[in-house]
Motif scaffolding. Structure first.
Motif, PDB file in Angstrom:
ATOM      1  N   LEU A 124       0.197  14.837   0.656  1.00  0.00           N
ATOM      2  CA  LEU A 124      -0.818  14.717  -0.214  1.00  0.00           C
ATOM      3  C   LEU A 124      -2.027  13.730   0.429  1.00  0.00           C
ATOM      4  O   LEU A 124      -3.047  13.884   0.206  1.00  0.00           O
TER       5      LEU A 124
ATOM      6  N   ARG B 232       4.273  12.213  -0.396  1.00  0.00           N
ATOM      7  CA  ARG B 232       3.033  11.206  -0.370  1.00  0.00           C
ATOM      8  C   ARG B 232       2.217  11.477   1.013  1.00  0.00           C
ATOM      9  O   ARG B 232       1.105  11.450   1.189  1.00  0.00           O
TER      10      ARG B 232
ATOM     11  N   ASP C 214      10.779  14.013 -11.492  1.00  0.00           N
ATOM     12  CA  ASP C 214       9.484  13.648 -11.426  1.00  0.00           C
ATOM     13  C   ASP C 214       8.691  14.479 -12.641  1.00  0.00           C
ATOM     14  O   ASP C 214       7.506  13.863 -13.084  1.00  0.00           O
TER      15      ASP C 214
ATOM     16  N   LEU D 230      -6.462  10.067  -7.719  1.00  0.00           N
ATOM     17  CA  LEU D 230      -6.246  11.020  -8.945  1.00  0.00           C
ATOM     18  C   LEU D 230      -7.368  11.327  -9.666  1.00  0.00           C
ATOM     19  O   LEU D 230      -8.400  10.552  -9.797  1.00  0.00           O
TER      20      LEU D 230
ATOM     21  N   ASP E 213       0.879  -1.280  -0.012  1.00  0.00           N
ATOM     22  CA  ASP E 213       0.201   0.133  -0.032  1.00  0.00           C
ATOM     23  C   ASP E 213       0.753   1.298   0.061  1.00  0.00           C
ATOM     24  O   ASP E 213       0.472   2.201  -0.563  1.00  0.00           O
ATOM     25  N   PHE E 214       1.907   1.082   0.842  1.00  0.00           N
ATOM     26  CA  PHE E 214       2.903   2.341   0.840  1.00  0.00           C
ATOM     27  C   PHE E 214       3.312   2.513  -0.559  1.00  0.00           C
ATOM     28  O   PHE E 214       3.390   3.746  -0.889  1.00  0.00           O
TER      29      PHE E 214
ATOM     30  N   LEU F 203      -5.725   8.907  -1.151  1.00  0.00           N
ATOM     31  CA  LEU F 203      -5.300   9.552  -2.110  1.00  0.00           C
ATOM     32  C   LEU F 203      -5.979   8.980  -3.599  1.00  0.00           C
ATOM     33  O   LEU F 203      -5.488   7.929  -4.166  1.00  0.00           O
TER      34      LEU F 203
ATOM     35  N   SER G  95       0.716   4.072  -2.726  1.00  0.00           N
ATOM     36  CA  SER G  95       0.430   5.794  -2.387  1.00  0.00           C
ATOM     37  C   SER G  95       1.667   6.387  -2.631  1.00  0.00           C
ATOM     38  O   SER G  95       1.367   7.492  -3.115  1.00  0.00           O
ATOM     39  N   LEU G  96       2.766   5.938  -2.833  1.00  0.00           N
ATOM     40  CA  LEU G  96       3.713   6.963  -3.345  1.00  0.00           C
ATOM     41  C   LEU G  96       3.767   7.073  -4.708  1.00  0.00           C
ATOM     42  O   LEU G  96       4.119   8.194  -5.284  1.00  0.00           O
TER      43      LEU G  96
ATOM     44  N   LEU H 279       4.746   3.554   7.886  1.00  0.00           N
ATOM     45  CA  LEU H 279       3.956   2.764   7.055  1.00  0.00           C
ATOM     46  C   LEU H 279       2.370   2.980   6.931  1.00  0.00           C
ATOM     47  O   LEU H 279       1.994   2.162   7.555  1.00  0.00           O
ATOM     48  N   PRO H 280       2.150   3.922   6.787  1.00  0.00           N
ATOM     49  CA  PRO H 280       0.713   4.300   6.765  1.00  0.00           C
ATOM     50  C   PRO H 280      -0.097   3.638   5.695  1.00  0.00           C
ATOM     51  O   PRO H 280       0.545   2.956   4.858  1.00  0.00           O
ATOM     52  N   SER H 281      -1.364   3.559   5.756  1.00  0.00           N
ATOM     53  CA  SER H 281      -2.265   2.718   4.862  1.00  0.00           C
ATOM     54  C   SER H 281      -2.224   3.225   3.308  1.00  0.00           C
ATOM     55  O   SER H 281      -2.313   2.277   2.494  1.00  0.00           O
ATOM     56  N   GLY H 282      -1.833   4.371   3.015  1.00  0.00           N
ATOM     57  CA  GLY H 282      -1.815   4.839   1.680  1.00  0.00           C
ATOM     58  C   GLY H 282      -3.364   4.992   1.046  1.00  0.00           C
ATOM     59  O   GLY H 282      -3.199   5.164  -0.180  1.00  0.00           O
TER      60      GLY H 282
ATOM     61  N   ARG I 166       1.128   7.131  -6.306  1.00  0.00           N
ATOM     62  CA  ARG I 166       0.040   7.984  -6.624  1.00  0.00           C
ATOM     63  C   ARG I 166       0.291   9.301  -6.361  1.00  0.00           C
ATOM     64  O   ARG I 166       0.226  10.356  -7.200  1.00  0.00           O
ATOM     65  N   ALA I 167       1.273   9.488  -5.365  1.00  0.00           N
ATOM     66  CA  ALA I 167       1.661  10.971  -5.185  1.00  0.00           C
ATOM     67  C   ALA I 167       2.455  11.547  -6.223  1.00  0.00           C
ATOM     68  O   ALA I 167       2.358  12.965  -6.561  1.00  0.00           O
ATOM     69  N   MET I 168       3.308  10.598  -6.760  1.00  0.00           N
ATOM     70  CA  MET I 168       4.532  11.167  -7.809  1.00  0.00           C
ATOM     71  C   MET I 168       3.693  11.432  -9.146  1.00  0.00           C
ATOM     72  O   MET I 168       3.834  12.283  -9.742  1.00  0.00           O
TER      73      MET I 168
END
Lengths: 87, 191
Positions: free
Chosen positions: B183, B180, B148, B108, A41-42, B106, A45-46, B100-103, A48-50
């Motif tokens: 956001l 990350r 990026d 798009l 998941d990490f 977020l 999410s990274l 290490l959060p759940s992610g 997605r942020a990128m």
């Protein structure tokens, strides 16, 4: 949620995403992610942020006024240089 | 067939304004994009960096050796101008969360014609990205944007910023983690 033993892989996660790690290390990280949901998941999410940064970073062309001002300033510079040139 | 870059540079050095104008057209979108991202939330600063980059290049074109490519040289001028304009933020401390959060949380935006709500959502996302970038020191913003958004390699980014590849990798990693975290948190907060 904290996971013991994930820190080493986490430090390399950017290079992993960029494909900059040796194949053996990539395989090890992938194998770890198969068994570790928080790491999976990490990384997601990274990514997605990128992608969000990339998408929002695509600024349009310079504003017409800024473009026009630049052209004017360049014309002035050219004129000043021509004046300075010895005959 | 378009004229080669080296021919345009030679003619520009001889004082041909049309040749330099062609070079500006080739690079202005890239330089503006870099300035806009690094001067997050300060469009007037971005406009100034864009203009000053080409004025500086025009005045100093004779000192350009050609070893690193004109694009790299222009990115370097723009980066230095960003540093000079934003240096008061350079030493602002920040801590990228390394747990290490759940992610989750977020999302798009979809690539379709937006409804007013979606347009507002996109604007909010753009503002969220700008706010997050603004919290980063300038050297991190530069690395994140060159890598990026502009798609430069670690090596090219190191050349532009005159730092080691290891420094680029480190700033990129920490900067991405910070983005990350910011956001994801904003998105979760809005839910």
């Amino acid at each position: 949620m904290k996971h013991r033993g994930c820190g080493k892989d986490l430090a390399k996660v950017s290079e992993f995403i960029d494909g900059g790690l040796p194949a053996a290390m990539c395989r090890r990280i992938r194998a770890h992610m198969d068994d570790c949901r928080p790491c999976r998941d990490f990384v997601a999410s990274l990514r997605r942020a990128m992608a969000l940064h990339r998408a929002q970073g695509r600024a349009p062309s310079p504003p017409p006024l800024a473009k026009a001002e630049l052209r004017d300033a360049l014309r002035s510079c050219t004129a000043a240089l021509k004046k300075r040139k010895p005959r | 067939m378009p004229e080669s870059e080296s021919a345009l540079i030679s003619r520009s050095r001889e004082g041909d304004p049309a040749a330099f104008e062609s070079l500006v057209r080739r690079y202005e979108d890239r330089i503006y994009r870099l300035a806009k991202n690094v001067c997050a939330g300060a469009p007037a600063e971005a406009d100034d960096v864009y203009q000053e980059t080409f004025l500086t290049a025009f005045k100093k074109l004779r000192t350009f050796r050609g070893g690193s490519g004109l694009g790299t040289w222009l990115y370097r001028i723009a980066s230095n101008l960003c540093f000079m304009r934003l240096r008061s933020n350079k030493r602002r401390p920040f801590v990228a969360a390394l747990d290490l959060p759940s992610g989750e949380g977020l999302r798009l935006p979809a690539d379709s014609i937006p409804t007013p709500e979606q347009a507002a959502g996109k604007r909010e996302l753009a503002e969220a990205v700008a706010r997050a970038l603004k919290l980063l020191p300038v050297d991190y913003r530069l690395v994140l944007t060159l890598r990026d958004v502009e798609g430069l390699s670690n090596e090219e980014t190191a050349k532009v910023l005159k730092v080691s590849v290891a420094a680029v990798k480190s700033r990129l990693h920490r900067g991405r983690l910070f983005m990350r975290e910011r956001l994801a948190a904003l998105s979760e907060g809005a839910a």
